[in-house]
Design an enzyme around this catalytic site. Structure first.
Site, PDB file in Angstrom:
ATOM      1  N   CYS A 174       0.853  -1.199   0.000  1.00  0.00           N
ATOM      2  CA  CYS A 174       0.000   0.000   0.000  1.00  0.00           C
ATOM      3  C   CYS A 174       0.884   1.242   0.000  1.00  0.00           C
ATOM      4  CB  CYS A 174      -0.946   0.014   1.200  1.00  0.00           C
ATOM      5  SG  CYS A 174      -2.298   1.216   0.977  1.00  0.00           S
ATOM      6  N   LYS A 234     -12.681  -4.818   2.089  1.00  0.00           N
ATOM      7  CA  LYS A 234     -12.144  -3.905   3.095  1.00  0.00           C
ATOM      8  C   LYS A 234     -13.031  -2.674   3.183  1.00  0.00           C
ATOM      9  CE  LYS A 234      -8.121  -1.157   4.326  1.00  0.00           C
ATOM     10  NZ  LYS A 234      -6.717  -0.826   4.050  1.00  0.00           N
ATOM     11  N   CYS A 282      -0.262   4.364   1.827  1.00  0.00           N
ATOM     12  CA  CYS A 282      -0.685   5.430   2.749  1.00  0.00           C
ATOM     13  C   CYS A 282       0.378   5.796   3.778  1.00  0.00           C
ATOM     14  CB  CYS A 282      -2.008   5.084   3.417  1.00  0.00           C
ATOM     15  SG  CYS A 282      -1.983   3.565   4.367  1.00  0.00           S
ATOM     16  N   LYS A 339     -11.986  -7.337   6.229  1.00  0.00           N
ATOM     17  CA  LYS A 339     -11.409  -6.398   7.183  1.00  0.00           C
ATOM     18  C   LYS A 339     -12.326  -5.209   7.375  1.00  0.00           C
ATOM     19  CE  LYS A 339      -7.501  -3.374   7.555  1.00  0.00           C
ATOM     20  NZ  LYS A 339      -6.397  -2.759   6.875  1.00  0.00           N
ATOM     21  N   ARG A 373     -11.399   7.755   3.105  1.00  0.00           N
ATOM     22  CA  ARG A 373     -11.119   6.732   2.095  1.00  0.00           C
ATOM     23  C   ARG A 373     -12.398   6.148   1.484  1.00  0.00           C
ATOM     24  NH1 ARG A 373      -5.869   6.764   3.452  1.00  0.00           N
ATOM     25  NH2 ARG A 373      -5.077   5.852   5.387  1.00  0.00           N
ATOM     26  N   GLU A 428     -16.785  -8.224  -4.882  1.00  0.00           N
ATOM     27  CA  GLU A 428     -15.336  -8.006  -4.707  1.00  0.00           C
ATOM     28  C   GLU A 428     -14.609  -9.347  -4.683  1.00  0.00           C
ATOM     29  OE1 GLU A 428     -13.542  -5.304  -4.621  1.00  0.00           O
ATOM     30  OE2 GLU A 428     -14.809  -3.642  -3.995  1.00  0.00           O
ATOM     31  N   TYR A 451      -3.312  -8.534  16.436  1.00  0.00           N
ATOM     32  CA  TYR A 451      -2.314  -8.023  17.379  1.00  0.00           C
ATOM     33  C   TYR A 451      -2.315  -8.846  18.659  1.00  0.00           C
ATOM     34  CZ  TYR A 451      -2.796  -4.261  14.045  1.00  0.00           C
ATOM     35  OH  TYR A 451      -2.848  -3.562  12.870  1.00  0.00           O
ATOM     36  N   ARG A 453      -3.688   4.037  12.362  1.00  0.00           N
ATOM     37  CA  ARG A 453      -3.195   5.224  11.649  1.00  0.00           C
ATOM     38  C   ARG A 453      -2.215   6.018  12.510  1.00  0.00           C
ATOM     39  NH1 ARG A 453      -8.738   6.657   8.236  1.00  0.00           N
ATOM     40  NH2 ARG A 453      -8.793   4.649   7.188  1.00  0.00           N
ATOM     41  N   SER A 458      -6.917  -2.759  14.525  1.00  0.00           N
ATOM     42  CA  SER A 458      -6.404  -2.018  15.677  1.00  0.00           C
ATOM     43  C   SER A 458      -7.490  -1.544  16.640  1.00  0.00           C
ATOM     44  CB  SER A 458      -5.586  -0.821  15.183  1.00  0.00           C
ATOM     45  OG  SER A 458      -6.368   0.000  14.334  1.00  0.00           O
TER      46      SER A 458
HETATM   47  C1  PBG Z   1      -3.668   0.516   4.730  1.00  0.00           C
HETATM   48  C2  PBG Z   1      -3.997  -0.299   5.924  1.00  0.00           C
HETATM   49  C3  PBG Z   1      -4.768   0.089   7.023  1.00  0.00           C
HETATM   50  C4  PBG Z   1      -4.790  -0.989   7.900  1.00  0.00           C
HETATM   51  C5  PBG Z   1      -4.027  -1.993   7.333  1.00  0.00           C
HETATM   52  N1  PBG Z   1      -3.568  -1.552   6.110  1.00  0.00           N
HETATM   53  C6  PBG Z   1      -5.383   1.388   7.361  1.00  0.00           C
HETATM   54  C7  PBG Z   1      -6.324   2.041   6.470  1.00  0.00           C
HETATM   55  O1  PBG Z   1      -6.847   1.487   5.495  1.00  0.00           O
HETATM   56  O2  PBG Z   1      -6.550   3.212   6.750  1.00  0.00           O
HETATM   57  C8  PBG Z   1      -5.520  -1.022   9.203  1.00  0.00           C
HETATM   58  C9  PBG Z   1      -5.144  -2.086  10.147  1.00  0.00           C
HETATM   59  C10 PBG Z   1      -5.638  -1.896  11.528  1.00  0.00           C
HETATM   60  O3  PBG Z   1      -6.465  -1.014  11.843  1.00  0.00           O
HETATM   61  O4  PBG Z   1      -5.194  -2.673  12.371  1.00  0.00           O
HETATM   62  N2  PBG Z   1      -2.358   0.342   4.338  1.00  0.00           N
END
Ligand code: PBG
Length: 324
Positions: free
Chosen positions: A117, A192, A119, A245, A214, A230, A310, A202, A271
């Site tokens: 990714c 996702k 970001c 996710k 997003r 998807e 985690y 983040r 998270s």
């Molecule tokens: C984007 C990405 C995100 C997460 C994993 N890959 C964040 C997003 O899409 O903003 C989130 C993972 C988490 O919240 O544990 N690269």
């Protein structure tokens, strides 16, 4: 009464015998944040127990994972330089590329999956190349191919694109096959959602969008059927594993994918789901250990074969002492 379901709940042993789903350490993938630099071991405030490491400090984490027999890690990189397209993502000497080489050399038995990714690498925090205020799908695909190949060259065992651009899987598959990486599997972040549950990540990955959100590329939490679309596209494009996710609020989607596709299904216990349990447990409002195990088990029951979490280390420790 002929039917009494309580008969098979009478003792711990009969409950063991009729239990349909079991967690094992084999289910887990542990996410790791690796930051460019030295001597870094930064606690992430909203994710107690989770840290950002630099490559010179991460060995204690990796030692622990291998001692617990956790099969795989999912790597996220935090670069020192960001720019508007995230060019660091395809730098063969970038932080993730160095991390892959280091881990594969020092911990050859650990399976290394990389998040593909942008970001964390763009100065605007969006998951690709901007065209005005929108992420440009096609321009981003070009860079996804470059990033994927750079991870492959560094020795990644699997690549996992999380940006939700259309056509990602086929772009990556074509790029990999052209260079001879036929056997390198792709785990799609297939379904996702644009979720508030990513908040703590983040902070951890320094990847919040600097403007907007997003919602034009990640899915609308109100929608279910498009999740199956998807998945059908990722299937047709050659994804090896399909992921959902976040996990807990989206177990209906996990179950849809399990029932409609024959791929292994993964879910990402994100998270915010981690932070909520940790926070309530810290306050003494819930039994954190039991709520953790129950929520991980619910993901299996919904149909997840693989859980990215985690909690992997904590859950593995509990499973070692045989959780009943
Ligand atoms: C984007 C990405 C995100 C997460 C994993 N890959 C964040 C997003 O899409 O903003 C989130 C993972 C988490 O919240 O544990 N690269």
């Amino acid at each position: 009464m002929i039917n009494r379901t309580r008969r098979l709940r009478k003792t711990a042993n009969i409950r063991r015998l009729v239990r349909e789903n079991k967690l094992t350490v084999d289910d887990f993938i542990y996410p790791i944040f690796i930051e460019e630099g030295e001597h870094i071991e930064t606690e992430i405030k909203s994710m107690p127990g989770i840290k950002r490491f630099s490559l010179d400090t991460v060995s204690k984490e990796l030692d622990e994972l291998t001692a617990l027999n956790i099969p795989a890690v999912l790597l996220f990189g935090i670069p020192s330089e960001k720019d508007d397209t995230g060019t660091e993502t395809w730098n063969d000497d970038g932080i993730i590329q160095k991390a892959i080489r280091y881990i594969k050399k020092e911990y050859p038995n650990l399976y290394v999956i990389t998040d593909v990714c942008f970001c964390e690498y763009t100065n605007h925090g969006h998951c690709g190349v901007l065209n005005d205020l929108e992420v440009d799908n096609e321009a981003t695909l070009v860079n996804i191919a470059k990033q994927t190949l750079s991870h492959a060259k560094a020795g990644a065992d699997m690549v996992a694109p999380s940006g939700m651009m259309d056509g990602t899987i086929i772009t990556m598959r074509a790029a990999l096959d052209k260079e001879g990486y036929y056997d390198l599997p792709i785990m799609g972040y297939t379904v996702k959602y644009a979720s508030a549950f990513y908040g703590p990540f983040r902070d951890a990955a320094d990847s919040a969008p600097s403007f907007g959100d997003r919602k034009t590329y990640q899915m609308d939490p109100a929608n279910r059927a498009v999740g199956r679309r998807e998945a059908a596209f990722d299937d047709a494009e050659g994804a090896d594993i399909l992921m959902v996710k976040p996990a807990l609020s989206y177990l209906d989607i996990v179950s849809d994918l399990k029932n409609n596709f024959d791929h292994p299904i993964a879910c990402y216990n994100v998270s915010g789901e981690y932070a909520m349990i940790k926070a309530a447990a810290e306050k003494g409002w819930i039994d954190g250990e039991r709520v953790m195990m129950e929520s991980l088990l619910s993901m299996k029951r919904a149909g997840a074969d693989i859980i990215i979490t985690y909690f992997a280390k904590e859950a593995a420790k509990i499973l070692k002492r045989s959780y009943t």
